[in-house]
Design a protein around this motif. Structure first.
Motif, PDB file in Angstrom:
ATOM      1  N   UNK A 159       0.853  -1.281  -0.001  1.00 48.13           N
ATOM      2  CA  UNK A 159      -0.092  -0.005   0.055  1.00 48.13           C
ATOM      3  C   UNK A 159       1.034   1.322  -0.240  1.00 48.13           C
ATOM      4  N   UNK A 160       2.165   1.133   0.748  1.00 51.06           N
ATOM      5  CA  UNK A 160       2.865   2.278   0.648  1.00 51.06           C
ATOM      6  C   UNK A 160       3.445   2.767  -0.819  1.00 51.06           C
ATOM      7  N   UNK A 161       3.704   1.532  -1.491  1.00 51.85           N
ATOM      8  CA  UNK A 161       4.167   1.914  -2.878  1.00 51.85           C
ATOM      9  C   UNK A 161       3.121   2.171  -3.709  1.00 51.85           C
ATOM     10  N   UNK A 162       1.708   1.778  -3.547  1.00 48.79           N
ATOM     11  CA  UNK A 162       0.771   2.334  -4.370  1.00 48.79           C
ATOM     12  C   UNK A 162       0.555   3.818  -3.998  1.00 48.79           C
ATOM     13  N   UNK A 163       0.376   4.276  -2.808  1.00 48.71           N
ATOM     14  CA  UNK A 163       0.374   5.642  -2.393  1.00 48.71           C
ATOM     15  C   UNK A 163       1.334   6.608  -3.147  1.00 48.71           C
TER      16      UNK A 163
END
Ligand code: SF4
Length: 457
Positions: free
Chosen positions: A179-183
């Motif tokens: 999720x951090x990568x997606x953000x």
């Protein structure tokens, strides 16, 4: 040495596979679509296994429905169970989409799931009923990554609509990243002024704020309208060097069917790979790379200069899903670390070529690539290679403990540490965080091995 094949093994069993089950990847994709409920066509045990893995990594409640096979279902087929499950989900969740993934058992008995869904739709005629997307995910044929990409392909294959003139937006297929990568990817696209549709987007559904009241379907995810509009995007950007060698993916389907131009790149880990992604975004958006990101790039290069003496010529064992292994191997090459073993449970057949491309001198360096590998094979190779550290998911913990080497946790699953969902791997920023972790791990290992600790480094 590259490309060790399973045919050479003196045994046929898999011992602690370096992969997870195929419908798990499909369930993750459906969790990234707004208002969607994943439904597993199979037994409770499979659904429980998948929930358990996802919950221990994301540390969020994760609802995955199940058609609840019993012994009789295995004999007489699962059609009735599936239809009851679809009814229950509609009643209890009022979803915008139901994503049906099959398990090993339903695939083995040969359930005709598309026919069951067709019959169900006919029985609902005249009622307000959500779309039902089906993906075949027999786990004995693949890995969680294959389930992930098959679900994306099924989603756009069954829902995407063309449009003329094309929209301004970009379809971004990031792969199974955190999720951090997606953000971070969303932030980068916004900085280029590009409206990006992340497919899938579980940044909020699997890493949201604290709830005061239980929500059956968490907020967030790719809106259904955006999934439909993927056929009228300005372009698609698909990340993953191994995936880029696959003939048919969601992005190539959109190109073939709706003429959406497709850019296929490796995961942006390290300067070289991230430069390529920024160049593609600059080309698609018609804007130069924003100053903010150029400064992050500059700081990353500065840290490479500061830290090269700690990481240079270190030896690493890299394991996990194929695209992450390929991306990390490229990054390690860039910082002077030799990935002496690159291993994955995936068997796309493309991993060895991806690694060889990055390391034309792989034979001299003694780099071994293991595909379709289990942890027994990886550990044996690692013992021989004498690495300084291991980098991969938490499933390598016991191997690292027996080898007495530090394990840097990346990818999925990270279930023996907090923050697996917040690990950043991508872009200049993610590479910076990985570089610092690797350098600090090697410094800490040096201190622990020293009889006097350290005075001044
Ligand atoms: S039986 Fe197959 S689908 Fe079920 S949990 Fe095991 S690998 Fe996954």
């Amino acid at each position: 040495m590259i490309g060790s094949s399973p045919e050479n093994r003196p045994f046929t069993a898999t011992r602690n596979a370096c992969k997870l089950c195929t419908p798990l990847g499909a369930a993750l994709v459906f969790k990234g679509i707004r208002g969607a409920v994943p439904l597993l066509h199979g037994s409770q045990g499979c659904a429980t296994y998948i929930r358990r893995y996802l919950i221990s990594h994301y540390r969020e409640p994760i609802d995955i429905a199940c058609s609840n096979f019993s012994e009789q279902t295995a004999i007489f087929g699962g059609g009735a169970n599936l239809k009851i499950a679809l009814d229950n989900i509609r009643r209890q969740y009022d979803p915008e989409l139901i994503g049906v993934a099959t398990t090993c058992l339903s695939e083995t008995i040969g359930d005709d799931v598309p026919m069951f869904i067709r019959e169900y739709r006919e029985s609902c005629e005249g009622q307000d009923s959500p779309p039902v997307v089906h993906v075949a995910t027999p786990s004995y044929q693949g890995t969680h990554m294959q389930g992930f990409h098959a679900a994306l392909r099924a989603l756009v294959g069954q829902l995407a609509e063309g449009g003329s003139p094309p929209g301004r937006h970009l379809n971004l297929f990031p792969g199974m990243v955190s999720p951090a990568d997606l953000r971070h990817l969303g932030e980068i696209c916004a900085d280029f002024g590009l409206p990006a549709v992340l497919l899938p987007d579980y940044a909020d559904t699997l890493d949201g704020p604290l709830w005061t009241e239980y929500q059956r379907i968490p907020e967030g995810g790719t809106p259904m309208a955006a999934v439909r509009s993927s056929g009228s995007a300005r372009a698609s950007l698909e990340l993953g060097a191994v995936l880029a060698r696959e003939k048919e993916t969601a992005a190539t389907f959109l190109q073939r069917t709706f003429q959406v131009p497709c850019h296929r790149l490796g995961l942006p880990v390290g300067i070289d790979a991230t430069d390529r992604m920024f160049a593609a975004l600059a080309e698609i958006s018609g804007r130069p790379t924003p100053q903010k990101h150029l400064r992050e790039r500059g700081r990353l290069i500065d840290s490479y200069a500061d830290g090269h003496k700690y990481v240079m010529d270190a030896r690493a064992v890299v394991f996990g899903e194929e695209d992450l292994v390929a991306g990390l191997a490229g990054f390690l090459a860039e910082i002077g670390v030799v990935p002496v073993v690159c291993a994955s449970g995936g068997r796309s057949g493309h991993l060895a070529a991806c690694i060889a491309e990055r390391f034309p001198d792989h034979s001299q360096k003694g780099i071994q690539v293991l595909s379709d590998a289990d942890f027994v094979a990886i550990e044996a190779a690692a013992r021989e290679a004498q690495p300084d550290f291991l980098i991969g998911n938490s499933k390598g913990y016991s191997m690292a403990r027996r080898l007495g080497k530090p394990l840097i946790r990346v990818g999925f699953p990270v279930h023996d540490r907090l923050g697996g969902a917040r690990l950043l791997h991508l872009g200049y920023r993610g590479s910076q965080q990985l570089f610092d972790r690797i350098a600090n791990t090697l410094m800490a290992a040096g201190q622990s091995a020293s009889p006097v600790g350290y005075t001044y480094i």
